[in-house]
Motif scaffolding. Structure first.
Motif, PDB file in Angstrom:
ATOM      1  N   LYS A   7      42.769  45.242  47.920  1.00  0.00           N
ATOM      2  CA  LYS A   7      42.296  44.281  47.103  1.00  0.00           C
ATOM      3  C   LYS A   7      41.369  43.187  48.087  1.00  0.00           C
ATOM      4  O   LYS A   7      42.100  42.745  49.012  1.00  0.00           O
ATOM      5  N   GLY A 152      43.564  33.708  39.879  1.00  0.00           N
ATOM      6  CA  GLY A 152      44.339  34.723  41.042  1.00  0.00           C
ATOM      7  C   GLY A 152      44.791  36.144  40.557  1.00  0.00           C
ATOM      8  O   GLY A 152      45.242  36.741  41.364  1.00  0.00           O
ATOM      9  N   ASP A 155      45.177  39.903  42.075  1.00  0.00           N
ATOM     10  CA  ASP A 155      46.230  40.297  42.763  1.00  0.00           C
ATOM     11  C   ASP A 155      47.129  41.152  41.797  1.00  0.00           C
ATOM     12  O   ASP A 155      47.495  42.284  42.398  1.00  0.00           O
ATOM     13  N   GLY A 210      49.453  30.013  46.986  1.00  0.00           N
ATOM     14  CA  GLY A 210      48.404  30.624  46.132  1.00  0.00           C
ATOM     15  C   GLY A 210      47.999  31.996  46.861  1.00  0.00           C
ATOM     16  O   GLY A 210      47.124  32.818  46.436  1.00  0.00           O
TER      17      GLY A 210
HETATM   18 MG    MG Z   1      44.006  34.878  45.198  1.00  0.00          MG
END
Ligand code: MG
Ligand code: ADP
Ligand code: ASP
Length: 410
Positions: A7, A152, A155, A210
């Motif tokens: 990723k 986010g 992920d 984060g």
């Molecule tokens: Mg991130």
């Protein structure tokens, strides 16, 4: 042949040069004989920019249209990355979340992945292609609408895909060398951890670190997927998130979170049922409440303070004001200048005195603590937002001896 999920976050694909570098790295992994499934985030600050644009045209954009807009960010990066891999002489194909069969709940902006029907992805992998899937997005089979997974969320896409395809490893390639004992942008001498337990990583992520979305850590744990957080700019090993680590650190890290607001209801009649009603209504409006503090009662009334994500604080405030007038409370106020600092470590269960040292360190830096909450492996304090970076640094210094890992060379 091993299947590797990689990723790449926004900073790693922020411009054409970086996209080309990432394409080269992916091509190398493929040429080494691995199958490669790539998940990519939107370029640089694209998601923030799109949110800002939406704010300019509407004060209350419909959630469906917001998801239509935000999913465009990852669509750009996935197509460009596929082109750059072609330019490396390899076959690559990009898919949106929907095309990749990522089925989610219908909740726009915070959808949960429920199932992955990855026929097209599997077919392309079997044909030897590098497959690129847009992170952070899916589709609800019930509403047929495109959804996003929350900030986010790439992920979570990556670890869920790794689980669905039985990948050997899920590499989270980012702009730092791994998971550090604190955000290296705030604590320059933070140390990189070689490994961290899922339990501690979950607490750190939930407390605001984060570097990994908390939900991705949960997926990793549930499906036993090894997660390797590493730099996308070089090949050095990063941090392995593992169920069990070799050694148990007393303190694994310090996290901070500036995304919450505090709501206080003053002069609440002190009788059974009030807190139940208040927090039932928060839950009914999908507001996640984090910390709660109720003061001692004076003359039959008390104050209740609680924290909520700032993104839902307008709803929380409205609901609280309505209830406050119904029950005859004295008033409600909201404070958006708060932040939370958290110390996390599995060893604190068996080491007395950690809380006292946290409070002493903050006090020595003249930082006032407004709320406190704990779990067995975490101590969190709410402080003024303009002091939170000092709070992180002062806790990092106070627990220097207990923190493990290597210092960053930044
Ligand atoms: Mg991130
Ligand atoms: P990406 O775009 O690759 O997903 P993010 O910005 O979401 O990257 O996450 C990486 C950032 O997380 C780092 O640049 C760093 O500032 C921040 N961060 C916060 N806490 C930590 C920590 N404990 N260890 C490493 N990075 C952290
Ligand atoms: N682009 C999305 C965000 O900025 C998802 C991600 O980067 O993981 O939140």
């Amino acid at each position: 042949m091993a299947l590797i999920v990689q990723k790449y976050g926004g900073t790693s694909v922020a411009d054409a040069d970086r996209l080309k570098r990432v394409a080269h790295r992916i091509a190398d992994t493929r040429r080494e004989g691995n199958q490669v499934l790539v998940v990519v985030s939107a370029m640089g600050k694209t998601t923030d920019d799109l949110i800002a644009l939406a704010d300019q045209v509407s004060s209350n954009p419909p959630a469906r249209e917001m998801d239509m807009l935000l999913t465009a960010g990852e669509r750009i990066s996935m197509a460009l990355l596929a082109m750059a891999i072609h330019a490396e002489g390899l076959e690559a194909v990009s898919f949106t979340g929907s095309q990749a069969g990522i089925l989610t709940s219908e909740a726009h902006g915070e959808a949960k992945i429920e199932e992955i029907r990855g026929f097209r992805v599997q077919e392309s992998l079997d044909e030897g292609k590098v497959v690129i899937v847009a992170g952070f997005q899916g589709v609800s089979p019930r509403t047929k609408e495109v959804t996003t997974l929350g900030r986010g969320g790439s992920d979570a896409s990556a670890v869920a895909l790794a689980a669905a395809f039985g990948a050997d490893v899920c590499e989270i390639c980012t702009d730092v060398d791994g998971v550090f004992t604190a955000d290296p942008r705030i604590v320059p001498n933070a140390r990189k951890l070689d490994e961290i337990s899922t339990e501690e990583m979950l607490e750190l992520a939930a407390a605001g670190a984060g570097v990994l979305m908390a939900r991705s850590v949960e997926f990793g744990r549930r499906f036993n997927i090894p997660i390797h957080v590493r730099s996308s700019f070089h090949d050095a090993p990063g941090t392995w998130v593992k169920e069990k680590t070799m050694e148990e650190a007393i303190i694994s890290g310090i996290a901070h979170d500036t995304s919450e607001a505090k709501i206080t209801v003053h002069g609440v009649p002190d009788r059974p049922g009030i807190a139940a009603t208040l927090f039932e209504q928060m839950a009914g409006h999908q507001v996640n409440v984090d910390m709660i503090v109720q003061n001692v009662s004076i003359d039959g009334s008390t104050d209740i303070s609680f924290t909520v994500p700032r993104s839902t604080s307008a709803t929380a405030l409205e609901v609280t004001e309505q209830l406050a007038s119904e029950i005859g409370a004295a008033g409600v106020d909201i404070d958006t200048d708060i932040a939370k600092v958290s110390l996390v470590g599995a060893g604190m269960k068996s080491h007395p005195g950690v809380a006292a040292r946290v409070f002493r360190a903050l006090s020595d830096s003249d930082i006032n603590i407004e709320m406190i909450s704990t779990s067995t492996i975490r101590i969190s304090c709410v402080v003024r937002s303009d002091r939170v970076e000092d709070a992180v640094r002062s806790l990092h210094a106070a627990f220097e001896a207990e923190l493990v890992g290597e210092e960053a060379d930044v």
